[in-house]
Design an enzyme around this catalytic site. Structure first.
Site: not given
Length: 147
Positions: A8, A67, A70, A99, A109, A133, A136
């Site tokens: 963004d 961050t 979002g 994962n 930021r 893994h 999972r």
């Protein structure tokens, strides 16, 4: 390897630094983010990156907002995406190893450019370990099928 990258307005500068960093490593980059500092909506770019990865247009994705949170939420709404927010290299490595994360997110930021490069480098060089893994990851992906 081809990596889709989206961002963004808060992350234009960091996106450009990461694009150059990836290209220096010989990695093809698909720029799906904004190049404008005009306020825009991060969900648009999280979705674009997620769809590029799931469709096979890109092998992996990187999504950057203020961050990282979002844009990761938006990317994770795309069926088949496992987006992770990483603010340091250890979590980035483990997100791939355990994962099988296919989209890396972080905040412009939150992390500086040198730390972001370290995070990206560790993430793209880590490999999924499979084994216990895989079960999972399969469980995580099965959650999508319930809705």
């Amino acid at each position: 390897m081809k990596i889709a990258i989206g961002n963004d307005h808060s992350a234009v500068e960091l996106k450009n630094i990461i694009v150059d960093f990836l290209k220096e490593k010989g990695i093809e980059v698909l720029n799906l983010g904004t190049d404008s500092s005009e306020s825009c909506d991060y969900p648009v770019y999280g979705e674009k990156v997620g769809r590029a990865v799931v469709s096979g247009e890109a092998d992996l994705g990187i999504a950057i907002c203020g961050t990282g949170l979002g844009i990761s939420l938006a990317a994770n709404k795309v069926k088949g995406v496992r987006a992770c927010v990483c603010s340091e290299p250890y979590t980035a490595v483990m997100s791939r190893r355990h994962n099988d994360a296919n989209v890396l997110c972080f905040g412009a930021r939150v992390v500086g450019s040198e730390l972001a490069k370290m995070i990206v480098d560790e993430w793209i060089n880590a490999e999924f370990e499979g084994g216990r893994h895989q079960r999972r990851v399969d469980m995580i992906m099965a959650i999508e099928e319930k809705d």
